[in-house]
Design an enzyme around this catalytic site. Structure first.
Site, PDB file in Angstrom:
ATOM      1  N   TYR A 147       0.841  -1.209   0.000  1.00  0.00           N
ATOM      2  CA  TYR A 147       0.000   0.000   0.000  1.00  0.00           C
ATOM      3  C   TYR A 147       0.872   1.253   0.000  1.00  0.00           C
ATOM      4  O   TYR A 147       0.724   2.129  -0.858  1.00  0.00           O
ATOM      5  CB  TYR A 147      -0.896  -0.035   1.232  1.00  0.00           C
ATOM      6  CG  TYR A 147      -1.861   1.127   1.347  1.00  0.00           C
ATOM      7  CD1 TYR A 147      -2.934   1.246   0.467  1.00  0.00           C
ATOM      8  CD2 TYR A 147      -1.715   2.082   2.351  1.00  0.00           C
ATOM      9  CE1 TYR A 147      -3.835   2.304   0.593  1.00  0.00           C
ATOM     10  CE2 TYR A 147      -2.613   3.133   2.475  1.00  0.00           C
ATOM     11  CZ  TYR A 147      -3.673   3.233   1.591  1.00  0.00           C
ATOM     12  OH  TYR A 147      -4.559   4.281   1.713  1.00  0.00           O
ATOM     13  N   ASP A 148       1.812   1.321   0.965  1.00  0.00           N
ATOM     14  CA  ASP A 148       2.614   2.539   1.146  1.00  0.00           C
ATOM     15  C   ASP A 148       3.460   2.828  -0.101  1.00  0.00           C
ATOM     16  O   ASP A 148       3.477   3.942  -0.615  1.00  0.00           O
ATOM     17  CB  ASP A 148       3.567   2.393   2.344  1.00  0.00           C
ATOM     18  CG  ASP A 148       2.858   2.053   3.653  1.00  0.00           C
ATOM     19  OD1 ASP A 148       1.633   1.849   3.632  1.00  0.00           O
ATOM     20  OD2 ASP A 148       3.538   1.993   4.689  1.00  0.00           O
ATOM     21  N   LYS A 151       1.415   3.715  -3.226  1.00  0.00           N
ATOM     22  CA  LYS A 151       0.989   5.125  -3.254  1.00  0.00           C
ATOM     23  C   LYS A 151       2.181   6.045  -3.516  1.00  0.00           C
ATOM     24  O   LYS A 151       2.036   7.102  -4.137  1.00  0.00           O
ATOM     25  CB  LYS A 151       0.323   5.504  -1.930  1.00  0.00           C
ATOM     26  CG  LYS A 151      -1.032   4.857  -1.706  1.00  0.00           C
ATOM     27  CD  LYS A 151      -2.140   5.511  -2.536  1.00  0.00           C
ATOM     28  CE  LYS A 151      -3.498   4.942  -2.157  1.00  0.00           C
ATOM     29  NZ  LYS A 151      -4.610   5.532  -2.914  1.00  0.00           N
ATOM     30  N   VAL A 190     -11.530   2.465  13.988  1.00  0.00           N
ATOM     31  CA  VAL A 190     -12.812   3.094  14.344  1.00  0.00           C
ATOM     32  C   VAL A 190     -13.953   2.109  14.088  1.00  0.00           C
ATOM     33  O   VAL A 190     -14.833   1.914  14.943  1.00  0.00           O
ATOM     34  CB  VAL A 190     -13.021   4.414  13.570  1.00  0.00           C
ATOM     35  CG1 VAL A 190     -14.425   4.955  13.802  1.00  0.00           C
ATOM     36  CG2 VAL A 190     -11.967   5.448  13.975  1.00  0.00           C
ATOM     37  N   ASN A 192     -13.777  -1.209  13.817  1.00  0.00           N
ATOM     38  CA  ASN A 192     -13.695  -2.344  14.750  1.00  0.00           C
ATOM     39  C   ASN A 192     -14.261  -1.975  16.114  1.00  0.00           C
ATOM     40  O   ASN A 192     -15.107  -2.688  16.666  1.00  0.00           O
ATOM     41  CB  ASN A 192     -12.231  -2.763  14.936  1.00  0.00           C
ATOM     42  CG  ASN A 192     -11.843  -3.906  14.003  1.00  0.00           C
ATOM     43  OD1 ASN A 192     -12.588  -4.261  13.103  1.00  0.00           O
ATOM     44  ND2 ASN A 192     -10.671  -4.473  14.219  1.00  0.00           N
ATOM     45  N   GLN A 211       0.086   3.878  20.808  1.00  0.00           N
ATOM     46  CA  GLN A 211       0.313   4.463  19.471  1.00  0.00           C
ATOM     47  C   GLN A 211      -0.775   5.500  19.187  1.00  0.00           C
ATOM     48  O   GLN A 211      -1.898   5.361  19.685  1.00  0.00           O
ATOM     49  CB  GLN A 211       0.347   3.370  18.387  1.00  0.00           C
ATOM     50  CG  GLN A 211      -0.962   2.676  18.057  1.00  0.00           C
ATOM     51  CD  GLN A 211      -1.236   1.459  18.923  1.00  0.00           C
ATOM     52  OE1 GLN A 211      -0.916   1.430  20.101  1.00  0.00           O
ATOM     53  NE2 GLN A 211      -1.877   0.448  18.352  1.00  0.00           N
ATOM     54  N   THR A 212      -0.438   6.509  18.404  1.00  0.00           N
ATOM     55  CA  THR A 212      -1.416   7.577  18.160  1.00  0.00           C
ATOM     56  C   THR A 212      -1.851   7.618  16.694  1.00  0.00           C
ATOM     57  O   THR A 212      -1.123   7.184  15.802  1.00  0.00           O
ATOM     58  CB  THR A 212      -0.850   8.965  18.527  1.00  0.00           C
ATOM     59  OG1 THR A 212       0.191   9.314  17.600  1.00  0.00           O
ATOM     60  CG2 THR A 212      -0.328   9.000  19.949  1.00  0.00           C
TER      61      THR A 212
HETATM   62  P1  NAD Z   1     -12.732   2.072   0.288  1.00  0.00           P
HETATM   63  O1  NAD Z   1     -12.129   0.720   0.311  1.00  0.00           O
HETATM   64  O2  NAD Z   1     -14.057   2.259   0.899  1.00  0.00           O
HETATM   65  O3  NAD Z   1     -12.813   2.618  -1.202  1.00  0.00           O
HETATM   66  C1  NAD Z   1     -11.982   2.189  -2.242  1.00  0.00           C
HETATM   67  C2  NAD Z   1     -12.857   1.873  -3.439  1.00  0.00           C
HETATM   68  O4  NAD Z   1     -11.992   1.491  -4.535  1.00  0.00           O
HETATM   69  C3  NAD Z   1     -13.799   0.705  -3.188  1.00  0.00           C
HETATM   70  O5  NAD Z   1     -15.089   1.035  -3.644  1.00  0.00           O
HETATM   71  C4  NAD Z   1     -13.196  -0.428  -4.007  1.00  0.00           C
HETATM   72  O6  NAD Z   1     -14.152  -1.372  -4.428  1.00  0.00           O
HETATM   73  C5  NAD Z   1     -12.539   0.330  -5.139  1.00  0.00           C
HETATM   74  N1  NAD Z   1     -11.433  -0.391  -5.771  1.00  0.00           N
HETATM   75  C6  NAD Z   1     -10.397  -1.035  -5.168  1.00  0.00           C
HETATM   76  N2  NAD Z   1      -9.580  -1.565  -6.094  1.00  0.00           N
HETATM   77  C7  NAD Z   1     -10.096  -1.228  -7.318  1.00  0.00           C
HETATM   78  C8  NAD Z   1      -9.715  -1.495  -8.647  1.00  0.00           C
HETATM   79  N3  NAD Z   1      -8.610  -2.209  -8.940  1.00  0.00           N
HETATM   80  N4  NAD Z   1     -10.491  -1.007  -9.649  1.00  0.00           N
HETATM   81  C9  NAD Z   1     -11.604  -0.298  -9.381  1.00  0.00           C
HETATM   82  N5  NAD Z   1     -12.028  -0.026  -8.133  1.00  0.00           N
HETATM   83  C10 NAD Z   1     -11.282  -0.489  -7.115  1.00  0.00           C
HETATM   84  O7  NAD Z   1     -11.652   3.052   0.953  1.00  0.00           O
HETATM   85  P2  NAD Z   1     -11.707   4.612   1.243  1.00  0.00           P
HETATM   86  O8  NAD Z   1     -11.418   4.776   2.673  1.00  0.00           O
HETATM   87  O9  NAD Z   1     -12.919   5.227   0.660  1.00  0.00           O
HETATM   88  O10 NAD Z   1     -10.423   5.094   0.445  1.00  0.00           O
HETATM   89  C11 NAD Z   1     -10.531   5.791  -0.799  1.00  0.00           C
HETATM   90  C12 NAD Z   1      -9.163   6.275  -1.233  1.00  0.00           C
HETATM   91  O11 NAD Z   1      -8.632   7.167  -0.244  1.00  0.00           O
HETATM   92  C13 NAD Z   1      -8.132   5.160  -1.404  1.00  0.00           C
HETATM   93  O12 NAD Z   1      -7.336   5.434  -2.526  1.00  0.00           O
HETATM   94  C14 NAD Z   1      -7.302   5.246  -0.139  1.00  0.00           C
HETATM   95  O13 NAD Z   1      -5.997   4.782  -0.353  1.00  0.00           O
HETATM   96  C15 NAD Z   1      -7.362   6.728   0.179  1.00  0.00           C
HETATM   97  N6  NAD Z   1      -7.150   6.967   1.614  1.00  0.00           N
HETATM   98  C16 NAD Z   1      -8.144   6.710   2.515  1.00  0.00           C
HETATM   99  C17 NAD Z   1      -7.905   6.914   3.867  1.00  0.00           C
HETATM  100  C18 NAD Z   1      -8.957   6.681   4.909  1.00  0.00           C
HETATM  101  O14 NAD Z   1      -8.660   6.838   6.099  1.00  0.00           O
HETATM  102  N7  NAD Z   1     -10.182   6.354   4.579  1.00  0.00           N
HETATM  103  C19 NAD Z   1      -6.652   7.367   4.297  1.00  0.00           C
HETATM  104  C20 NAD Z   1      -5.658   7.583   3.349  1.00  0.00           C
HETATM  105  C21 NAD Z   1      -5.933   7.394   2.005  1.00  0.00           C
HETATM  106  N1  UDP Z   2      -5.954  -1.072  15.944  1.00  0.00           N
HETATM  107  C1  UDP Z   2      -6.324  -1.595  17.181  1.00  0.00           C
HETATM  108  N2  UDP Z   2      -7.387  -2.428  17.233  1.00  0.00           N
HETATM  109  C2  UDP Z   2      -8.116  -2.769  16.147  1.00  0.00           C
HETATM  110  C3  UDP Z   2      -7.751  -2.227  14.885  1.00  0.00           C
HETATM  111  C4  UDP Z   2      -6.656  -1.394  14.828  1.00  0.00           C
HETATM  112  O1  UDP Z   2      -5.703  -1.322  18.201  1.00  0.00           O
HETATM  113  O2  UDP Z   2      -9.086  -3.535  16.303  1.00  0.00           O
HETATM  114  C5  UDP Z   2      -4.802  -0.148  15.895  1.00  0.00           C
HETATM  115  C6  UDP Z   2      -3.763  -0.466  14.815  1.00  0.00           C
HETATM  116  O3  UDP Z   2      -2.801  -1.395  15.284  1.00  0.00           O
HETATM  117  C7  UDP Z   2      -3.168   0.909  14.600  1.00  0.00           C
HETATM  118  C8  UDP Z   2      -4.348   1.858  14.794  1.00  0.00           C
HETATM  119  O4  UDP Z   2      -5.305   1.122  15.560  1.00  0.00           O
HETATM  120  O5  UDP Z   2      -2.184   1.192  15.553  1.00  0.00           O
HETATM  121  C9  UDP Z   2      -4.991   2.329  13.519  1.00  0.00           C
HETATM  122  O6  UDP Z   2      -5.249   1.180  12.728  1.00  0.00           O
HETATM  123  P1  UDP Z   2      -6.044   1.268  11.354  1.00  0.00           P
HETATM  124  O7  UDP Z   2      -6.022  -0.112  10.755  1.00  0.00           O
HETATM  125  O8  UDP Z   2      -7.362   1.911  11.579  1.00  0.00           O
HETATM  126  O9  UDP Z   2      -5.217   2.308  10.465  1.00  0.00           O
HETATM  127  P2  UDP Z   2      -3.656   2.527  10.127  1.00  0.00           P
HETATM  128  O10 UDP Z   2      -2.805   1.644  10.980  1.00  0.00           O
HETATM  129  O11 UDP Z   2      -3.537   2.207   8.680  1.00  0.00           O
HETATM  130  O12 UDP Z   2      -3.445   3.956  10.457  1.00  0.00           O
END
Ligand code: NAD
Ligand code: UDP
Length: 325
Positions: A147-148, A151, A190, A192, A211-212
């Site tokens: 993922y990281d 992106k 959130v 979960n 962790q924050t």
């Molecule tokens: P989400 O999983 O609800 O939405 C992603 C959408 O993309 C889904 O509808 C999924 O079906 C679709 N998708 C996945 N792979 C695909 C593919 N190969 N072709 C077509 N569609 C595809 O997640 P979200 O939280 O709405 O995230 C949306 C975007 O924002 C993502 O790119 C994510 O990386 C980015 N983002 C979200 C957060 C967050 O906290 N929600 C944080 C950082 C970045």
């Molecule tokens: N986390 C947790 N309990 C859960 C799910 C997640 O303590 O049931 C923790 C996880 O290890 C991380 C933080 O909550 O430290 C945020 O996790 P999340 O998967 O929401 O997002 P990300 O790690 O990608 O920021």
């Protein structure tokens, strides 16, 4: 009367994408929602299907597609660790091949294109809070790398299409966002905690909960994304969009228990590998360039999210299917 545009939202059926579609449809634009429904379901956009200015295409962004549009919100990508690690190679393909396909389309039609990037490009940060100038600390071979690093390459592709082909781009680095329509089984903290609390289950804190994270309510986030898209062309980002309020995971658990009135007890589970120890956006740039800052505090946003979780039928939601490729 604002100009009506043809706007493509990839990942438009997802948590954030569906809210962007909703907002753009309400503004009168011609909206195309493109999604392969890997992590989302039709219920997120079903209320838009009868709108004359909304169209749905089931398609995978790793495959080319030819559309004529003015703007692209490129949101398609699984975002929760459990979702993006389910098929790590597919996640990288989605970020890399998906971005190449969408950038190629934007180049051909002269469309402006925005990338939904992430705070994960900062990895486990040594600089706190994180400004856009920080280059990050990502483990390139760990379980979060699909993922990281995906992106990070997507950001590189956006910058190279901009420099080389003059594509009009925007890059937004989204920090943890929550709210109604997040997938109840996405495994994020959130969703979960709320699901566990309202179903009377134990609340699972990974590690010791020190962790924050900084949690942004989805309405604030959508506003920040739309402002970035419509910023002057001299401002392409990357720009952090997130809420600088920083909470330990332990504090979040206490808030969810208090606000749901749940009798759940907290249990500790092992901390996943490479779990970032802290995260908080420096939003100076967004304030200065977009006149944007979040308005909704965590307590208020959590309440709206809890109310939504209580209103849905959890049995309508499933984790991604095991045979998905
Ligand atoms: P989400 O999983 O609800 O939405 C992603 C959408 O993309 C889904 O509808 C999924 O079906 C679709 N998708 C996945 N792979 C695909 C593919 N190969 N072709 C077509 N569609 C595809 O997640 P979200 O939280 O709405 O995230 C949306 C975007 O924002 C993502 O790119 C994510 O990386 C980015 N983002 C979200 C957060 C967050 O906290 N929600 C944080 C950082 C970045
Ligand atoms: N986390 C947790 N309990 C859960 C799910 C997640 O303590 O049931 C923790 C996880 O290890 C991380 C933080 O909550 O430290 C945020 O996790 P999340 O998967 O929401 O997002 P990300 O790690 O990608 O920021």
């Amino acid at each position: 009367m604002p100009e009506i545009k043809r706007i493509l939202v990839t990942g438009g059926a997802g948590f954030l994408g569906s809210h962007i579609c909703e907002r753009l449809v309400a503004e009168g634009h011609d909206v195309i929602c493109l999604d392969n429904f890997f992590t989302s379901q039709k219920s997120n956009i079903v209320h838009l299907l009868n709108k004359p200015n909304f169209e749905l295409i089931r398609h995978d962004v790793t495959l080319p597609i030819f559309l004529e549009v003015d703007q692209v919100y490129h949101m398609a990508c699984p975002a929760a660790p459990g979702h993006y690690q389910f098929n790590a190679i597919k996640t990288i393909k989605t970020s890399v091949m998906g971005s190449i396909n969408m950038l190629g389309m934007a180049k051909r039609c002269g469309a402006k294109i925005l990338l939904a990037s992430t705070s994960e490009i900062y990895g486990d940060p040594e600089v706190h809070p994180q400004p856009e100038s920080y280059r990050g600390s990502v483990n390139p071979i760990g379980p979060r790398a699909c993922y990281d690093e995906g992106k990070r390459v997507a950001e590189t592709l956006f910058m190279d299409y901009h420099r080389q082909n003059k594509v009009n781009i925007r890059i937004v680095r989204i920090f943890n966002t929550y709210g109604p329509r997040m997938h109840p089984y996405d495994g994020r903290v959130v969703s979960n905690f709320i699901r566990q609390a309202i179903t009377g289950k134990d609340i699972t804190i990974f590690g010791d909960g020190s962790q924050t994270r900084s949690f942004c309510y989805r309405d604030d986030l959508v506003e920040g994304i739309i402002r970035t898209m419509n910023a002057p062309d001299s401002f392409i980002g990357p720009v952090n969009i997130g809420n600088p309020g920083e909470f330990t995971i332990g504090e979040l658990a206490e808030m969810v228990i208090k606000q749901t009135g749940a009798a759940s007890k907290i249990v500790n589970r092992p901390l996943p590998q490479d779990d970032p120890t802290r995260r908080r956006p420096d939003i100076t740039l967004a304030k200065e360039k977009l006149q944007w800052q979040p308005k909704i505090p965590l307590q208020e946003g959590l309440q709206k999210t809890i109310d939504w979780f209580k209103s849905i039928d959890l049995s309508n939601y499933r984790p991604p299917t095991p045979n998905y490729v």
